[in-house]
Design a protein around this motif. Structure first.
Motif, mmCIF file in Angstrom:
data_model
loop_
_atom_site.group_PDB
_atom_site.id
_atom_site.type_symbol
_atom_site.label_atom_id
_atom_site.label_comp_id
_atom_site.label_asym_id
_atom_site.label_seq_id
_atom_site.Cartn_x
_atom_site.Cartn_y
_atom_site.Cartn_z
ATOM 1 N N SER A 1 37.415 38.369 41.581
ATOM 2 C CA SER A 1 36.267 37.136 42.981
ATOM 3 C C SER A 1 35.431 37.525 43.657
ATOM 4 O O SER A 1 36.510 38.941 44.454
ATOM 5 C CB SER A 1 37.444 35.981 42.936
ATOM 6 N N GLN A 2 34.955 36.893 44.237
ATOM 7 C CA GLN A 2 33.501 37.903 45.495
ATOM 8 C C GLN A 2 34.818 37.746 46.638
ATOM 9 O O GLN A 2 34.538 38.470 47.499
ATOM 10 C CB GLN A 2 32.178 36.419 44.978
ATOM 11 N N LYS A 3 35.502 36.953 46.247
ATOM 12 C CA LYS A 3 36.225 36.373 48.176
ATOM 13 C C LYS A 3 37.464 37.843 47.505
ATOM 14 O O LYS A 3 37.366 38.288 48.704
ATOM 15 C CB LYS A 3 37.380 35.438 47.749
ATOM 16 N N THR A 4 37.900 38.582 47.024
ATOM 17 C CA THR A 4 38.368 39.167 46.748
ATOM 18 C C THR A 4 37.991 40.967 46.340
ATOM 19 O O THR A 4 38.570 41.441 47.716
ATOM 20 C CB THR A 4 39.321 39.732 45.688
ATOM 21 N N ALA A 5 37.049 40.734 46.303
ATOM 22 C CA ALA A 5 36.173 41.809 46.626
ATOM 23 C C ALA A 5 35.856 41.922 48.017
ATOM 24 O O ALA A 5 35.891 43.588 48.465
ATOM 25 C CB ALA A 5 34.432 42.261 46.025
ATOM 26 N N THR A 6 34.867 40.885 48.915
ATOM 27 C CA THR A 6 35.141 41.728 50.423
ATOM 28 C C THR A 6 36.169 41.673 50.533
ATOM 29 O O THR A 6 36.799 42.431 51.836
ATOM 30 C CB THR A 6 34.410 39.593 50.678
ATOM 31 N N LYS A 7 37.485 41.342 50.388
ATOM 32 C CA LYS A 7 38.473 41.356 50.989
ATOM 33 C C LYS A 7 38.737 43.031 50.729
ATOM 34 O O LYS A 7 39.711 43.520 51.691
ATOM 35 C CB LYS A 7 39.646 40.328 50.972
ATOM 36 N N TYR A 8 38.880 43.315 49.619
ATOM 37 C CA TYR A 8 39.592 44.882 49.017
ATOM 38 C C TYR A 8 38.095 45.855 49.533
ATOM 39 O O TYR A 8 38.952 46.618 50.070
ATOM 40 C CB TYR A 8 40.216 44.767 48.030
ATOM 41 N N PHE A 9 36.978 45.718 49.856
ATOM 42 C CA PHE A 9 36.164 46.602 49.840
ATOM 43 C C PHE A 9 35.304 46.722 50.753
ATOM 44 O O PHE A 9 33.871 46.687 50.987
ATOM 45 C CB PHE A 9 34.999 46.064 48.991
ATOM 46 N N GLY A 10 34.599 45.128 51.306
ATOM 47 C CA GLY A 10 34.032 44.743 52.376
ATOM 48 C C GLY A 10 32.739 44.692 51.593
ATOM 49 O O GLY A 10 32.668 44.366 51.099
ATOM 50 N N ASN A 11 31.741 45.111 52.551
ATOM 51 C CA ASN A 11 30.474 45.047 52.054
ATOM 52 C C ASN A 11 29.812 46.505 51.172
ATOM 53 O O ASN A 11 29.117 46.144 50.326
ATOM 54 C CB ASN A 11 29.252 45.464 53.119
ATOM 55 N N THR A 12 30.305 47.176 50.731
ATOM 56 C CA THR A 12 30.100 48.132 49.431
ATOM 57 C C THR A 12 30.945 47.626 48.471
ATOM 58 O O THR A 12 31.465 46.388 47.843
ATOM 59 C CB THR A 12 31.142 49.056 49.481
ATOM 60 N N ASP A 13 30.337 47.738 46.890
ATOM 61 C CA ASP A 13 29.907 47.797 45.814
ATOM 62 C C ASP A 13 31.550 48.402 45.001
ATOM 63 O O ASP A 13 31.316 49.000 44.233
ATOM 64 C CB ASP A 13 29.475 48.388 45.170
ATOM 65 N N PRO A 14 32.357 46.889 45.128
ATOM 66 C CA PRO A 14 33.426 47.209 43.873
ATOM 67 C C PRO A 14 33.422 48.229 42.942
ATOM 68 O O PRO A 14 33.898 48.499 41.883
ATOM 69 C CB PRO A 14 34.087 46.373 44.486
ATOM 70 N N ILE A 15 31.696 48.147 41.384
ATOM 71 C CA ILE A 15 32.024 48.268 40.729
ATOM 72 C C ILE A 15 32.829 49.390 40.159
ATOM 73 O O ILE A 15 32.334 50.636 41.359
ATOM 74 C CB ILE A 15 30.940 47.747 39.946
ATOM 75 N N ASP A 16 33.576 50.242 39.552
ATOM 76 C CA ASP A 16 34.131 50.966 39.295
ATOM 77 C C ASP A 16 34.694 51.415 40.202
ATOM 78 O O ASP A 16 35.444 52.833 39.688
ATOM 79 C CB ASP A 16 33.181 52.509 38.800
ATOM 80 N N LYS A 17 35.438 50.835 41.175
ATOM 81 C CA LYS A 17 36.081 51.703 41.721
ATOM 82 C C LYS A 17 38.129 51.052 41.724
ATOM 83 O O LYS A 17 37.907 50.494 40.576
ATOM 84 C CB LYS A 17 36.351 50.360 43.171
ATOM 85 N N VAL A 18 38.527 51.500 41.968
ATOM 86 C CA VAL A 18 40.266 51.759 41.730
ATOM 87 C C VAL A 18 41.316 50.742 42.196
ATOM 88 O O VAL A 18 41.288 51.065 43.882
ATOM 89 C CB VAL A 18 40.506 53.315 41.258
ATOM 90 N N MET A 19 42.129 50.140 41.689
ATOM 91 C CA MET A 19 42.971 49.563 42.454
ATOM 92 C C MET A 19 44.357 49.698 41.984
ATOM 93 O O MET A 19 44.397 50.035 40.557
ATOM 94 C CB MET A 19 42.816 48.117 42.626
ATOM 95 N N THR A 20 45.424 50.135 42.618
ATOM 96 C CA THR A 20 46.709 50.001 42.360
ATOM 97 C C THR A 20 47.068 48.968 42.198
ATOM 98 O O THR A 20 47.247 47.757 42.739
ATOM 99 C CB THR A 20 47.517 51.261 42.841
ATOM 100 N N LEU A 21 47.734 47.694 40.553
ATOM 101 C CA LEU A 21 48.464 46.242 40.825
ATOM 102 C C LEU A 21 49.849 47.684 40.710
ATOM 103 O O LEU A 21 50.686 47.856 39.331
ATOM 104 C CB LEU A 21 48.114 45.800 39.744
#
Lengths: 225, 808
Positions: free
Chosen positions: B150-170
């Motif tokens: 979600s947009q909210k999560t994008a900001t939470k994890y990546f701030g203002n940077t573009d999260p596309i193609d970034k990697v997250m570990t679950l």
């Protein structure tokens, strides 16, 4: 103009029956100024209400300009009333929330007169009653005499054929009373028929004829000099 | 003419300030309550409406032999159904709960967060449903190890940077896996399907990604954990399809559990079509109905006020009516005039209501836990019905007054006779009685709701939740050293002086069970007993002591029994309900008996005294306790002093043993009471409604007393001259109104009793309705009414009689 024959009006409560008009008959010709006198409770006001088409008689005939109106329904009575009859009351009965101008304007609104025309007619009437300078005042801001002049202006603004006045000077001092009586006399001289209920012999002298009532009946008629 | 009507209407409002303020304020308050509730109802009804294919989408649900329904089905049915039933054009599966875990964005100095609003979803999730995709291609979710956030999560994890193609570990029960961000979405608030992160379900297709959790295999027909939605061809009779699906289930399912398949229209997932619809929903139709009724009742009170005050005040205007009639007004024109005035008052009331709604909205939203605004009204066509009701109600209340006024006889009005009539008196009395009956019923409902809430919060639950701090178990770093680290952590916790008790378990009182399951029998069981459902709790040997839960018979688990692997364990404990459900005559009889769980034999080592594991809305479930060293929840009973330092110390220990895991905890008593959030919401809402209703009714009563005092001025003067005291006059003026309040109470009592009784039926454990509650509600209404009346009555009683006698 008015011809009533054997007019009856009885008020009934659960225990009491009061005969207000008891087979009353008389006639008022066009252009006449008639005063109706009598003690309290003799039926004067009831008569005036019936003549003003505000109330129904229980029996008898009431011809207005030759038309039987005793059995008219409310709508017809209202229609006849607004085009032909003006009222002047002892307690003026002006609407407190309306200005002098608006009070006088009211009958014209109900007869559907256009705004510009209304303005002209109202101003003419106020001018005639010498109350033009108070046109934007509210009734509470006027003296008794001024209020009655407004009431007379409202009564005549539609140019009615008949004016019914119920003790028009009852709430006025003698000077203001004389002024109002003079106004009514002037109107009568211009052709308006007037029927006035009064307790005042002084006021009655302004009329052409006095009908004296007692217990709902005519007891005497005097022609005034 | 219109101009004149407006002018006179306005002047009348200004002239009669008290009446005008009461009338406008009463209407405004009524309309405010109505609009706020209408917003909420509209919001509730708008759920899921934004999906274009809403009418063709159905949710697959299970229904057991008792008629209980639940939406978690086995994941394998979707494919099987699509293959054999051509009416199904496509399906979409997503789960909620199993994905819960800790998420961390890859990179240096990134912070891990425990996430619960996350789930695995079918690759077509963003094509099947109409969520707003802000970035990325919907089809990207079809690939394994992809995630949409979600947009909210994008900001939470990546701030203002573009999260596309970034990697997250679950990190969760399926181990640790990396996901590449492929899209950003926005789910509207009126959506039942809510996620902050959507992981590709495709990932779980690979057995290597299941971390031994074979129950989650996507083709299995054994574990019910996934939501399945079907899109059907238009004009499909879904009732026939339900039968076909059940037939398919019966053919392929090995366990004969008596469950049948149902299809629930997606449009009815939030609110059912009617109250008789028993399928599980996310919204509460009963609540919507109750609120709608309250809204209407408050509006009714406001309109009754308007009618009462206008008809009472109309006598003052009788003279005006007389004059107007004499100078030529017809009844029709007078009706139009007074109706115009009524419309003006209603418009003023409505305008003020809009201001009030805007002011009250934040508080209302806080109570309702929703983000709604006036614009929410337009989400469904309900606002048209709501506004039509407002217009019709205003017109009807206006027409009644207009008709009453215009019907006055001019002769009587000009003689001032009307002020002494009792015209409209009975109607006014009836309306006052109705207003107070509604108010008293609301007061009663409020008292009972709070009584029930207090009862639930104070009832002995059979366990002790006080000072119990529950720490969420770690998810990251569950490697070969995990067991040793966990044991070391628990030993350290035990050695701390402030720790009075501790336990590690798979569930905790106030949380849900580990799962519900059937298949339990004992030698004496009848056929069909295997279909009975039992709640399953995974606990350690310290659970009972830590929570101070008593044993009824037998013994507790030993430490050694808890250390045995899942499939090798042969011991269980029951609660009293489960013992009875299994057919044992007493707790003692069950001890040492062998029961079967499908084919497995288990020995009952003890019977636990019944305690409330869930809220008091629900009867105590039959529970099976299973021994395991599970560390999903680690609970510690703390001393009452130095709480902050104690928690800090626990955090230090936790981070030493489970580095990389966020330290998250909650207090169990607070958490347990969170289950009563709906009742608390009810309580707050009914309090507001009752206060609102009484206030409006009292506004009206104040107006009527003012009218009564005005019309009895002369009488009051004469009475005072003849020796009446202030008390006598106050009694005279208030007596009539108080009688009406008593009548209202008599009417309200049975109605409220019936309503409350039916509400209480939803609770397995409930208060009994005591007689004194009625007395309190009635007395409160009387007292408030008396206080309202007294203001004017005492003023009138204290006025100068000479002045009073001059008024006529």
């Amino acid at each position: 103009m008015i011809k009533i024959t054997n007019l009856e009006k009885i008020y009934r409560t659960e225990e009491v029956e009061t005969v207000a008009l008891n087979k009353l008959s008389f006639e008022v010709k066009e252009g006449e100024f008639v005063a109706v006198m009598g003690p309290s409770g003799c039926g004067k006001s009831t008569l005036l209400n019936i003549l003003g088409l505000l109330d129904d008689p229980d029996a008898g005939s009431f011809l207005f300009n030759g038309i039987e109106v005793a059995k008219f329904n409310e709508r017809k009575r209202a229609d006849l009333r607004k085009h032909n009859i003006g009222f002047v009351f002892q307690s003026f009965n002006l609407i407190d929330e309306l200005t002098v101008f608006e009070n006088v304007e009211l009958p014209l609104i109900y007869t559907g007169v256009k705004t510009a025309e209304r303005k002209r007619i109202v101003e003419e009437a106020l001018d005639k009653m010498q109350i033009m300078h108070r046109r934007n005042h509210y009734p509470q801001q006027l003296s008794g005499g001024q209020q009655q002049r407004v009431a007379v202006a409202r009564a005549v603004v539609n140019n009615p054929k008949l004016i019914l006045a119920d003790e028009p000077t009852g709430n006025l001092d003698s000077s203001n009373g004389n002024e109002v009586m003079q106004l009514l006399t002037d109107l009568n001289e211009q052709g308006t028929t007037i029927v006035m209920v009064t307790h005042s012999e002084h006021d009655a002298r302004y009329s052409h004829r006095v009908i004296r009532m007692l217990d709902g009946q005519t007891v005497m008629e005097n022609l005034m000099a | 003419m219109f101009r004149l009507y407006t002018k006179i209407a306005w002047r009348n409002l200004v002239r009669n300030k008290i009446y005008s303020v009461i009338n406008v304020a009463g209407l405004a308050l009524g309309i405010t309550a109505f609009l706020l509730i209408l917003e909420y109802v509209s919001f509730e009804k708008s759920y899921n409406n934004f999906h274009k294919n809403l009418r063709n989408i159905y949710r697959l649900i299970n229904e057991d032999v008792k008629g209980v329904t639940w939406p978690q089905v086995e994941p394998g049915w979707a494919m099987k159904a699509k293959e054999s039933l051509p009416e199904i054009t496509s399906y979409c599966r997503f789960e909620e709960g199993t994905a819960k875990g800790i998420v961390r964005a890859d990179g240096e100095n990134t912070e891990p967060f425990r996430e619960s609003d996350i789930g695995y979803a079918e690759g077509n999730f963003f094509e099947f449903f109409d969520f707003n995709l802000l970035k990325g291609q919907a089809a990207a979710l079809k690939a394994p190890n992809t995630v949409f956030i979600s947009q909210k999560t994008a900001t939470k994890y990546f701030g203002n940077t573009d999260p596309i193609d970034k990697v997250m570990t679950l990190s969760n029960q399926f181990g640790e896996a990396k996901y590449s961000v492929k899209g950003i979405f926005n789910i509207p608030e009126n959506s039942d399907i809510r996620y902050e992160m959507v992981f590709s379900l495709e990932t779980l297709k690979n057995p290597a990604n299941l971390n031994g959790n074979n129950w989650a295999a996507l083709d299995n027909l054994g574990s019910q954990y996934i939501n399945t939605y079907f899109q059907l061809s238009p004009n499909t009779d879904y009732k026939i399809l339900e039968k076909k699906l059940t037939n398919l289930r019966n053919q392929l399912k090995q366990d004969k559990d008596g469950v049948v398949f149902r299809l629930q229209p997606f449009a009815n997932v939030h609110l059912p079509a009617s109250l008789s619809d028993t399928y599980q929903t996310t919204g509460n139709l009963k609540y919507v109905y109750i609120l709608t009724t309250i809204a209407f009742l408050i509006l009714l009170i406001a309109w009754f006020n308007y009618i009462n005050l206008s008809t009472a005040n109309s006598l003052k205007r009788a003279n005006e009516v007389g004059v107007r009639k004499i100078v030529g007004a017809t009844q029709g024109s007078l009706v139009m005039q007074f109706l115009g005035e009524s419309i003006l008052v209603n418009i003023l009331g409505f305008s003020l209501a809009l201001v009030l709604v805007t002011l009250i909205q934040p508080v209302f939203n806080q109570v309702m836990k929703k983000e709604i605004t006036l614009a929410t009204l337009t989400r469904t066509s309900d606002w048209i019905r709501g506004f039509a009701l407002l217009v019709v109600g205003s017109l009807l209340s206006g027409i009644y007054t207009a008709y009453t006024l215009s019907n006055f006889n001019p002769v009587e009005t000009l003689k001032n006779k009307l002020t002494k009539t009792t015209k409209g008196g009975y109607l006014r009395k009836t309306l006052v009685v109705s207003q107070f009956a509604i108010s008293i019923a609301l007061v009663l409902a409020t008292i009972l709701i709070y009584q029930q809430l207090q009862y639930m919060q104070n009832k002995n639950l059979g366990m002790n939740a006080n000072q119990m701090l529950v720490i969420r178990g770690p998810e990251i770093g569950r490697d070969s050293t995990y067991k040793q680290r966990k044991s070391s952590f628990l030993n350290q916790v035990q050695s701390e002086s402030f720790v009075q008790d501790f336990t590690a378990s798979g569930t905790y009182p106030g949380g849900w069970y580990n799962f519900n399951t059937s298949g339990f029998t004992q030698p004496g069981s009848k056929s069909g007993d295997e279909l009975k459902s039992y709640a399953f709790a995974i606990i350690d040997n310290r659970y009972l002591d830590a929570y101070q839960i008593k044993l009824k018979a037998g013994r507790n688990f030993t430490e050694a029994e808890c250390a045995v692997e899942w499939n090798d364990n042969s011991k269980v404990m029951l609660n009293e309900r489960a013992a009875a459900e299994l057919g044992f005559m007493s707790a003692e009889e069950a001890v040492n008996k062998k029961i079967k769980w499908d084919e497995r034999a288990l020995e009952v080592v003890g019977v636990v005294k019944d305690y409330h594991h869930t809220s008091l809305q629900r009867a105590i479930d039959p529970m099976i306790f299973y021994p395991q060293n599970n560390s999903t929840y680690m609970a510690v009973r703390l001393g009452t002093q130095h709480m902050k330092q104690d928690i800090d110390r626990l955090e230090t220990l936790y981070k030493l043993s489970f580095s990389g895991n966020p330290f998250e905890y909650f207090f169990m008593d607070e958490n347990f009471n969170k289950q009563y959030a709906t009742e608390q919401q009810y309580g707050q809402l009914f309090t507001a409604a009752a206060v609102w209703a009484i206030f409006i009714a009292c506004l009206g009563l104040f107006g009527l007393t003012t009218f009564s005092v005005e019309s009895r001025t002369k009488e009051i003067g004469i009475r005072k001259v003849l020796g009446a005291s202030i008390t006598d006059i106050t009694r005279l003026l208030s007596g009539d109104f108080l009688k009406l309040v008593i009548i209202a109470a008599v009417i309200a009592f049975p109605l409220a009793w019936f309503g409350i009784q039916s509400w209480l039926q939803d609770f397995a454990y409930r208060v009994s309705i005591e007689w004194w509650v009625f007395i309190i509600a009635g007395a409160a209404a009387m007292l408030i009414a008396f206080a309202t009346i007294s203001i004017q009555a005492i003023k009138a009683a204290m006025s100068n009689p000479v002045k009073n006698l001059r008024t006529e």
